[in-house]
Design a protein around this motif. Structure first.
Motif, short mmCIF file in Angstrom:
data_model
loop_
_atom_site.label_atom_id
_atom_site.label_comp_id
_atom_site.label_asym_id
_atom_site.label_seq_id
_atom_site.Cartn_x
_atom_site.Cartn_y
_atom_site.Cartn_z
N SER A 187 -16.16 -13.46 23.80
CA SER A 187 -17.35 -14.00 23.14
C SER A 187 -17.45 -15.50 23.37
O SER A 187 -16.44 -16.20 23.43
CB SER A 187 -17.29 -13.67 21.65
OG SER A 187 -18.57 -13.71 21.11
N GLU A 262 -24.93 -5.86 25.17
CA GLU A 262 -24.67 -5.78 23.72
C GLU A 262 -24.60 -7.18 23.12
O GLU A 262 -23.56 -7.62 22.66
CB GLU A 262 -23.35 -5.07 23.46
CG GLU A 262 -23.30 -3.65 23.99
CD GLU A 262 -21.92 -3.01 23.87
OE1 GLU A 262 -21.84 -1.78 23.95
OE2 GLU A 262 -20.92 -3.74 23.69
N GLY A 264 -24.64 -10.24 20.67
CA GLY A 264 -24.51 -10.52 19.23
C GLY A 264 -24.81 -11.99 19.03
O GLY A 264 -25.90 -12.40 18.67
N TYR A 365 -21.57 -14.12 12.98
CA TYR A 365 -20.17 -14.04 12.54
C TYR A 365 -19.86 -15.02 11.41
O TYR A 365 -18.81 -15.68 11.42
CB TYR A 365 -19.22 -14.27 13.74
CG TYR A 365 -19.48 -13.32 14.88
CD1 TYR A 365 -19.24 -11.95 14.73
CD2 TYR A 365 -19.99 -13.76 16.10
CE1 TYR A 365 -19.51 -11.06 15.76
CE2 TYR A 365 -20.25 -12.87 17.13
CZ TYR A 365 -20.00 -11.53 16.95
OH TYR A 365 -20.26 -10.64 17.98
#
Ligand code: PLP
Length: 386
Positions: A187, A262, A264, A365
């Motif tokens: 990430s 995907e 985020g 997050y």
């Protein structure tokens, strides 16, 4: 305080009104930023299907907006599934993207119509065959790009290419459809070439499965990893998309059924501003010459990604003038609760107890990682600007 220009023009009024009425800390999410990031992703990767990684921020309002925009969803648990099902999303738009799952959870996803599962281990694959028969499975390849990702994900997931080939063969024997390969380059990945390395390795496995085992995969999943805007500089979004699209050309011969991504952090990270209040300012000469700034948000109620000073959020205040080095710490009685000590953070010397700090790019997050009541502090609250 000057926020990045992509926020809605009325963000300042919104924050000011909330700050008068509500106790800090809280997160403000600008849904318009998420919507424009969604469109940018669609344009940047125009042949891919977006599966929003709900774990980044599971706020109902985000899910509702993304459902309306046509997004698909990458889910890690039964609770995330239930969240998206509330918005009447067709199960064909969902993937169970966690390699670690209980039998009863596989069954629950299957009973609710989900037919797309990830795996990286034989025991899990056998459970999928039993509790989600005839489903499509994709295999998570382990990729080691830890050094250039600010929040690496390489330790815990994925299998090497030989193991992956074994799983694909077994999946077919078990009556499942070996569907594709996924990876996650880590990430907040700052090195775009990580995708090249991963795509090339994936293509070699596709070839081997086709040529040696007559197994024809038809999906490639690029995972997450695209960055949000923190203090650590990254390449522009356009550079990411143009380079990754270039790497994908090796797959032209395959006529894939779908390429999944995907996102985020890159979808929701920049949409958030966290507002906190300074509780205490102190000078502790034995611990160095920096001022200590203690705020009501800390590692345990929203800023866990500052552990190891990994993610460097831009921190703003309303004061101007001379700045001086600071250590910024949270409110709990745990000495891990220090966000920045070694990194070079400087804030105005005129700051006072009671002033607000504004943590930029905190949409991902933060709320989802916040503890329930460590030291009695509440989980991080949020408000949404539609
Ligand atoms: C399987 C999977 N997909 C996607 C993501 C989202 O990654 P990012 O936030 O880097 O876009 C994650 C993050 O942990 C993940 O585990």
């Amino acid at each position: 305080m000057k926020l990045p220009s992509y926020f809605s023009p009325h963000i300042y009024d919104f924050i000011e009104n909330l700050s008068e009425e509500r106790e800090t800390p809280f997160l403000v999410l600008d849904l318009n930023v998420i919507e424009s990031r969604y469109h940018e992703l669609r344009q940047g990767f125009n042949n891919t299907h977006i599966y929003y990684a709900v774990k980044a921020n599971p706020a109902d309002e985000i899910i509702e907006r993304l459902v309306r925009l046509g997004s698909n969803f990458d889910l890690a648990s039964v609770n995330e599934l239930n969240k998206v099902l509330k918005f009447k999303v067709e199960p064909s738009r969902l993937a169970y993207g966690n390699t670690i799952k209980k039998k009863q959870d596989i069954q629950y996803f299957y009973d609710h119509g989900v037919r797309l599962f990830v795996t990286d281990a034989e025991a899990d694959l056998r459970n999928i065959a039993t509790y989600a028969p005839h489903s499509k499975v994709f295999f998570r390849l382990s990729i080691d790009c830890a050094e250039t990702a600010d929040w690496p994900l390489s330790k815990k997931f994925g299998c090497d290419s030989d193991a992956l080939i074994g799983l694909a063969i077994l999946a077919k024997e078990l009556g499942l459809t070996p569907y594709g390969i996924s990876f996650h380059v880590g990430s907040q990945q700052r090195d775009i070439q990580s995708w090249q390395h991963a795509i090339t390795e994936t293509k070699a496995i596709f070839d081997q499965l086709r040529d040696k085992y007559d197994i024809h995969l038809s999906m490639l999943n690029l995972g997450g990893g695209l960055p949000a805007h923190y203090r650590q500089k990254t390449e522009t979004f356009n550079k990411y998309t143009s380079e990754i699209n270039e790497y994908l050309k090796v797959f032209d011969e395959y006529e894939l059924e779908q390429i999944m991504i995907e996102p985020g952090r890159s979808l929701v990270g920049d949409a958030g501003i966290l507002i906190s209040e300074i509780i205490l300012i102190s000078h502790r000469p034995k611990l160095g010459c920096k001022r200590w700034i203690y705020t009501d948000v800390g590692v345990f109620n929203g800023l866990i990604e500052t552990i190891g000073e990994s993610v460097e959020y831009p921190v703003l205040s309303n004061r101007t003038g001379e700045v001086g080095s600071v250590i910024i710490a949270g409110p709990t009685c745990d000495s891990m609760d220090i966000m920045y000590q070694d990194k070079d953070y400087a804030l105005p010397t005129s700051l006072e107890i009671g002033d607000h700090l504004y943590w930029v790019s905190t949409g991902a997050y933060t709320t989802s990682y916040s503890s329930i009541e460590f030291n009695g502090f509440s989980p991080l609250n949020y408000y949404v600007l539609k």
